[in-house]
Scaffold this active site. Structure first.
Site, PDB file in Angstrom:
ATOM      1  N   GLU A  36       0.841  -1.209   0.000  1.00 48.84           N
ATOM      2  CA  GLU A  36       0.000   0.000   0.000  1.00 48.84           C
ATOM      3  C   GLU A  36       0.867   1.246   0.000  1.00 48.84           C
ATOM      4  O   GLU A  36       1.865   1.316   0.715  1.00 48.84           O
ATOM      5  CB  GLU A  36      -0.890  -0.040   1.257  1.00 48.84           C
ATOM      6  CG  GLU A  36      -2.248   0.557   1.074  1.00 48.84           C
ATOM      7  CD  GLU A  36      -3.091  -0.198   0.038  1.00 48.84           C
ATOM      8  OE1 GLU A  36      -3.073   0.206  -1.138  1.00 48.84           O
ATOM      9  OE2 GLU A  36      -3.769  -1.168   0.410  1.00 48.84           O
ATOM     10  N   GLY A 124     -15.941   5.338  -2.865  1.00 45.15           N
ATOM     11  CA  GLY A 124     -15.128   5.865  -1.750  1.00 45.15           C
ATOM     12  C   GLY A 124     -14.811   4.816  -0.703  1.00 45.15           C
ATOM     13  O   GLY A 124     -14.625   5.132   0.467  1.00 45.15           O
ATOM     14  N   GLY A 126     -12.304   2.440  -1.073  1.00 48.07           N
ATOM     15  CA  GLY A 126     -10.975   1.863  -1.277  1.00 48.07           C
ATOM     16  C   GLY A 126     -10.961   0.749  -2.310  1.00 48.07           C
ATOM     17  O   GLY A 126     -10.006  -0.008  -2.401  1.00 48.07           O
ATOM     18  N   LEU A 127     -12.042   0.630  -3.108  1.00 44.70           N
ATOM     19  CA  LEU A 127     -12.098  -0.423  -4.132  1.00 44.70           C
ATOM     20  C   LEU A 127     -11.883   0.149  -5.538  1.00 44.70           C
ATOM     21  O   LEU A 127     -12.131  -0.502  -6.529  1.00 44.70           O
ATOM     22  CB  LEU A 127     -13.443  -1.157  -4.074  1.00 44.70           C
ATOM     23  CG  LEU A 127     -13.753  -1.859  -2.753  1.00 44.70           C
ATOM     24  CD1 LEU A 127     -15.142  -2.471  -2.782  1.00 44.70           C
ATOM     25  CD2 LEU A 127     -12.719  -2.940  -2.485  1.00 44.70           C
ATOM     26  N   SER A 129     -13.303   2.737  -7.323  1.00 42.80           N
ATOM     27  CA  SER A 129     -14.411   3.015  -8.241  1.00 42.80           C
ATOM     28  C   SER A 129     -13.992   4.102  -9.235  1.00 42.80           C
ATOM     29  O   SER A 129     -14.459   4.115 -10.373  1.00 42.80           O
ATOM     30  CB  SER A 129     -15.652   3.433  -7.471  1.00 42.80           C
ATOM     31  OG  SER A 129     -15.333   4.451  -6.557  1.00 42.80           O
ATOM     32  N   SER A 130     -13.084   4.994  -8.836  1.00 42.29           N
ATOM     33  CA  SER A 130     -12.684   6.066  -9.760  1.00 42.29           C
ATOM     34  C   SER A 130     -11.878   5.492 -10.934  1.00 42.29           C
ATOM     35  O   SER A 130     -12.110   5.865 -12.082  1.00 42.29           O
ATOM     36  CB  SER A 130     -11.905   7.167  -9.030  1.00 42.29           C
ATOM     37  OG  SER A 130     -10.800   6.627  -8.365  1.00 42.29           O
ATOM     38  N   GLU A 162      -6.743  11.215 -13.721  1.00 42.86           N
ATOM     39  CA  GLU A 162      -6.843  11.423 -12.270  1.00 42.86           C
ATOM     40  C   GLU A 162      -5.776  12.422 -11.794  1.00 42.86           C
ATOM     41  O   GLU A 162      -6.049  13.313 -11.004  1.00 42.86           O
ATOM     42  CB  GLU A 162      -6.687  10.075 -11.545  1.00 42.86           C
ATOM     43  CG  GLU A 162      -6.835  10.173 -10.060  1.00 42.86           C
ATOM     44  CD  GLU A 162      -7.914   9.264  -9.493  1.00 42.86           C
ATOM     45  OE1 GLU A 162      -8.540   8.489 -10.247  1.00 42.86           O
ATOM     46  OE2 GLU A 162      -8.133   9.360  -8.280  1.00 42.86           O
ATOM     47  N   ASP A 174      -4.111   1.195  -9.515  1.00 46.65           N
ATOM     48  CA  ASP A 174      -5.564   0.995  -9.633  1.00 46.65           C
ATOM     49  C   ASP A 174      -5.964   0.816 -11.091  1.00 46.65           C
ATOM     50  O   ASP A 174      -6.732  -0.084 -11.445  1.00 46.65           O
ATOM     51  CB  ASP A 174      -6.326   2.196  -9.058  1.00 46.65           C
ATOM     52  CG  ASP A 174      -6.050   2.393  -7.584  1.00 46.65           C
ATOM     53  OD1 ASP A 174      -5.509   1.464  -6.963  1.00 46.65           O
ATOM     54  OD2 ASP A 174      -6.368   3.468  -7.060  1.00 46.65           O
ATOM     55  N   TYR A 224      -3.505  12.669   0.387  1.00 47.59           N
ATOM     56  CA  TYR A 224      -2.757  11.718  -0.444  1.00 47.59           C
ATOM     57  C   TYR A 224      -1.543  12.400  -1.082  1.00 47.59           C
ATOM     58  O   TYR A 224      -0.416  11.911  -1.012  1.00 47.59           O
ATOM     59  CB  TYR A 224      -3.696  11.161  -1.520  1.00 47.59           C
ATOM     60  CG  TYR A 224      -3.077  10.116  -2.396  1.00 47.59           C
ATOM     61  CD1 TYR A 224      -3.174   8.773  -2.076  1.00 47.59           C
ATOM     62  CD2 TYR A 224      -2.392  10.466  -3.552  1.00 47.59           C
ATOM     63  CE1 TYR A 224      -2.601   7.799  -2.896  1.00 47.59           C
ATOM     64  CE2 TYR A 224      -1.826   9.507  -4.368  1.00 47.59           C
ATOM     65  CZ  TYR A 224      -1.934   8.179  -4.036  1.00 47.59           C
ATOM     66  OH  TYR A 224      -1.373   7.221  -4.837  1.00 47.59           O
TER      67      TYR A 224
HETATM   68  C1  GLA Z   1      -5.037   4.965  -4.119  1.00 46.40           C
HETATM   69  C2  GLA Z   1      -4.219   5.373  -5.343  1.00 46.40           C
HETATM   70  C3  GLA Z   1      -3.207   4.289  -5.716  1.00 46.40           C
HETATM   71  C4  GLA Z   1      -2.383   3.856  -4.505  1.00 46.40           C
HETATM   72  C5  GLA Z   1      -3.287   3.592  -3.292  1.00 46.40           C
HETATM   73  C6  GLA Z   1      -2.500   3.348  -2.053  1.00 46.40           C
HETATM   74  O1  GLA Z   1      -5.851   3.865  -4.390  1.00 46.40           O
HETATM   75  O2  GLA Z   1      -5.058   5.595  -6.449  1.00 46.40           O
HETATM   76  O3  GLA Z   1      -2.384   4.728  -6.762  1.00 46.40           O
HETATM   77  O4  GLA Z   1      -1.370   4.773  -4.227  1.00 46.40           O
HETATM   78  O5  GLA Z   1      -4.173   4.669  -3.038  1.00 46.40           O
HETATM   79  O6  GLA Z   1      -1.772   2.169  -2.151  1.00 46.40           O
END
Ligand code: GLA
Length: 396
Positions: A36, A124, A126-127, A129-130, A162, A174, A224
């Site tokens: 991560e 939103g 953490g999966l 969706s964007s 993005e 992602d 972030y």
């Molecule tokens: C988001 C970002 C990814 C990655 C994760 C953390 O999902 O889009 O690029 O950095 O956070 O691992």
């Protein structure tokens, strides 16, 4: 479940545009088993795409206007393709404009289109969706207008949409998972070289379960970009002392400790987390291959501890969910997943304990936070794909 989503999206398209959709694009959410916040630090990550999708129905438009309908939100965006006025950047609209902007930069010509999308990926959480929106849309335009984009170009268009339009300086994982995911496989992606290795996931008597804290994060709100900046600062300081270190990949903990006193405490913690997490990934991949689930579970816990204490991207709800697994003998490991500050935890659980565990943790969580706790079984599916109208009847 997806079959119904596809059918409803297709029918809705017909009702709204009075024409049939030419293509249906299925764009999945993703999990990250481990690795991560290291995609933008040149580490490797263990990804998979899941059977939760955004479904797009698309056709060429025979007017001089393009329209996109967000079916689930009841919102519609209509615009002229060559209108250069400033565009809305917020919410789902920003992802679509972002992709169009990237196509424009590459001087790829498209015509007007009509599109409907609908999703069962919780937003939103953490999966990703964007990424599913960005890459699914890029993929859809590629098919509709025969743009001849490679899969990797679609990934990069999604990521740059993005980065440049939505303003989140995300890494590549992602979007890469979204396009390159394979059914029943974990994808190991080296984010430095983009080399991949697929491993057929066999968890024997274990399974992966996601627990959705219900705390929604947006990556911009969640500092972030700030984490990225801190890592860049840390790496620059390390390079000054150790010119042979060109990425976190080849920096050791020992080297970092040698310059600890010269780094701000926060920067030191961020770097320590990154170096440790980069090292955990190959160990986890090895454990997966050897079916050493105890080891894998321990690495998940260590990853969470680092994300919470060193990288500081967890939150009390996620910590609660992870801490509640410590005394459960059937749970081998758990950690927060994705950008952080909300979203899901990923849990490695013995199948025969799953139902009892889910019931117990749901009661405890809802009592503590008064937020409904939803859980999802991880079924690894294919990356973004296109299905023909006639296939709808047989899709699963
Ligand atoms: C988001 C970002 C990814 C990655 C994760 C953390 O999902 O889009 O690029 O950095 O956070 O691992």
């Amino acid at each position: 479940m997806n079959k119904r989503l596809i059918r409803e999206t297709s029918t809705f398209f017909k009702e709204k545009f009075n024409q049939a959709s030419s293509y249906h694009i299925l764009s999945p959410g993703r999990i990250n088993l481990i690795g991560e916040h290291i995609d933008y630090n040149d580490g490797s990550v263990l990804l998979g795409t899941i059977d939760k999708i955004v479904c797009f129905a698309i056709s060429k438009s025979n007017t001089d206007v393009s329209s996109i309908i967000a079916k689930d939100l009841g919102e519609r965006l209509s615009f002229r393709l060559h209108d250069n006025s400033p565009k809305e950047k917020d919410g789902w609209i920003g992802y679509f404009y972002g992709v169009l902007d990237e196509l424009k930069k590459r001087t790829l010509r498209i015509e007007n289109f009509n599109l409907v999308f609908s999703s069962n990926i919780p937003m939103g959480s953490g999966l990703s969706s964007s990424a599913a929106l960005e890459c699914g849309f890029g993929f859809a335009l590629n098919v509709l207008f025969d743009l001849k984009l490679t899969k990797l170009e679609i990934v990069k268009i999604g990521q740059q949409a993005e980065n440049n339009f939505a303003g989140v300086k995300c890494g590549i994982m992602d979007q890469f998972a979204n396009i390159f995911g394979q059914k029943n496989h974990i994808l190991k992606l080296n984010c430095h070289t983009l080399e991949t290795e697929y491993h057929r996931l066999q968890l024997d008597e274990y399974s992966l379960v996601l627990l959705n804290s219900g705390v929604k994060h947006t990556l911009l709100d969640s500092s972030y970009n700030n984490r990225r900046e801190e890592c860049a600062q840390g790496l620059a300081a390390i390079k000054k002392h150790f010119p042979q270190v060109n990425t976190f990949r080849n920096c050791t903990e020992n080297q970092l400790y040698q310059i600890e006193n010269e780094l701000e405490k926060t920067i030191f913690k961020r770097c320590l987390y990154v170096i440790q997490e980069i090292n955990r990934v190959p160990q986890a991949f090895d454990a997966l291959k050897k079916r050493d689930y105890d080891k894998l579970g321990k690495l998940l816990y260590k990853s969470h501890k680092g994300l919470n204490e060193l990288y500081e991207v967890s939150c009390s709800e996620l910590n609660f969910l992870v801490a509640h697994t410590f005394d459960e003998s059937g749970v081998l490991g758990a950690r927060m997943m994705g950008g952080g500050f909300g979203g899901c935890t990923i849990n490695l659980i013995r199948k025969d304990c799953e139902t009892a565990f889910k019931t117990k943790i749901k009661i405890a969580y809802e009592k503590e936070f008064n937020i409904p706790l939803h859980s999802y079984q991880v079924n690894l599916s294919n990356g973004t794909s296109c299905i023909q109208v006639e296939q709808i009847a047989t899709s699963s």
